[in-house]
Design a protein around this motif. Structure first.
Motif, PDB file in Angstrom:
ATOM      1  N   GLY A  78      69.670  62.414   6.402  1.00 55.82           N
ATOM      2  CA  GLY A  78      69.052  61.945   7.633  1.00 55.82           C
ATOM      3  C   GLY A  78      68.102  62.992   8.182  1.00 55.82           C
ATOM      4  O   GLY A  78      68.076  64.136   7.740  1.00 55.82           O
ATOM      5  N   ASN A  79      67.324  62.566   9.173  1.00 52.55           N
ATOM      6  CA  ASN A  79      66.295  63.437   9.745  1.00 52.55           C
ATOM      7  C   ASN A  79      66.219  63.205  11.260  1.00 52.55           C
ATOM      8  O   ASN A  79      65.167  63.296  11.862  1.00 52.55           O
ATOM      9  CB  ASN A  79      64.955  63.143   9.064  1.00 52.55           C
ATOM     10  CG  ASN A  79      63.943  64.245   9.226  1.00 52.55           C
ATOM     11  OD1 ASN A  79      64.278  65.368   9.599  1.00 52.55           O
ATOM     12  ND2 ASN A  79      62.696  63.941   8.959  1.00 52.55           N
ATOM     13  N   SER A  97      66.027  62.125   3.410  1.00 48.95           N
ATOM     14  CA  SER A  97      65.729  61.167   4.469  1.00 48.95           C
ATOM     15  C   SER A  97      65.002  59.952   3.918  1.00 48.95           C
ATOM     16  O   SER A  97      64.036  60.094   3.159  1.00 48.95           O
ATOM     17  CB  SER A  97      64.870  61.818   5.552  1.00 48.95           C
ATOM     18  OG  SER A  97      64.500  60.867   6.531  1.00 48.95           O
ATOM     19  N   GLU A 148      63.207  58.160   5.710  1.00 48.91           N
ATOM     20  CA  GLU A 148      61.886  58.223   6.352  1.00 48.91           C
ATOM     21  C   GLU A 148      60.931  58.963   5.425  1.00 48.91           C
ATOM     22  O   GLU A 148      61.335  59.845   4.679  1.00 48.91           O
ATOM     23  CB  GLU A 148      61.972  58.945   7.698  1.00 48.91           C
ATOM     24  CG  GLU A 148      62.832  58.240   8.718  1.00 48.91           C
ATOM     25  CD  GLU A 148      62.199  56.983   9.274  1.00 48.91           C
ATOM     26  OE1 GLU A 148      60.972  56.803   9.150  1.00 48.91           O
ATOM     27  OE2 GLU A 148      62.937  56.169   9.841  1.00 48.91           O
ATOM     28  N   THR A 206      63.037  69.384   1.183  1.00 39.16           N
ATOM     29  CA  THR A 206      63.084  68.033   1.733  1.00 39.16           C
ATOM     30  C   THR A 206      62.832  66.995   0.651  1.00 39.16           C
ATOM     31  O   THR A 206      62.001  67.194  -0.236  1.00 39.16           O
ATOM     32  CB  THR A 206      62.032  67.846   2.851  1.00 39.16           C
ATOM     33  OG1 THR A 206      60.742  68.174   2.338  1.00 39.16           O
ATOM     34  CG2 THR A 206      62.345  68.718   4.048  1.00 39.16           C
TER      35      THR A 206
END
Length: 96
Positions: free
Chosen positions: A11-12, A36, A38, A76
């Motif tokens: 998650g972010n 993430s 996203e 990331t």
């Protein structure tokens, strides 16, 4: 020989970013991977209506940028969804 601690944050959100900062503060040398769904840096869901109604710009919507993750030495994986966590194997499976 000391083993390098490896951390995965899924998650972010604000909670994920808080966990990231606490982990990094506690261990400046550990590995941190942030996964993430996203496709980029964290943004504020609270400000999303203001962005949609054009009261704020896109840059005002974001609460982090690429420099934030680099400064905290975080790898990331944006645009990747965690679909399964296997604690006994110490694995996180992604959608791809």
């Amino acid at each position: 020989m000391t083993k390098t601690l490896r951390n995965v944050i899924i998650g972010n959100s604000a909670a994920a970013l808080s966990a990231l900062e606490v982990i990094r503060k506690g261990d400046p040398t550990c590995e941190i991977l942030l996964v993430s769904a996203e496709k980029g840096a964290a943004y504020s869901l609270v400000f999303l209506p203001d962005f949609i109604s054009e009261r704020i710009s896109l840059s005002d919507l974001y609460i982090t940028d690429e420099h934030y993750y680099r400064r905290l030495r975080v790898e990331t994986l944006f645009g990747k969804k965690a679909v399964e966590i296997l604690p006994e194997k110490r694995e996180v499976r992604l959608d791809d």
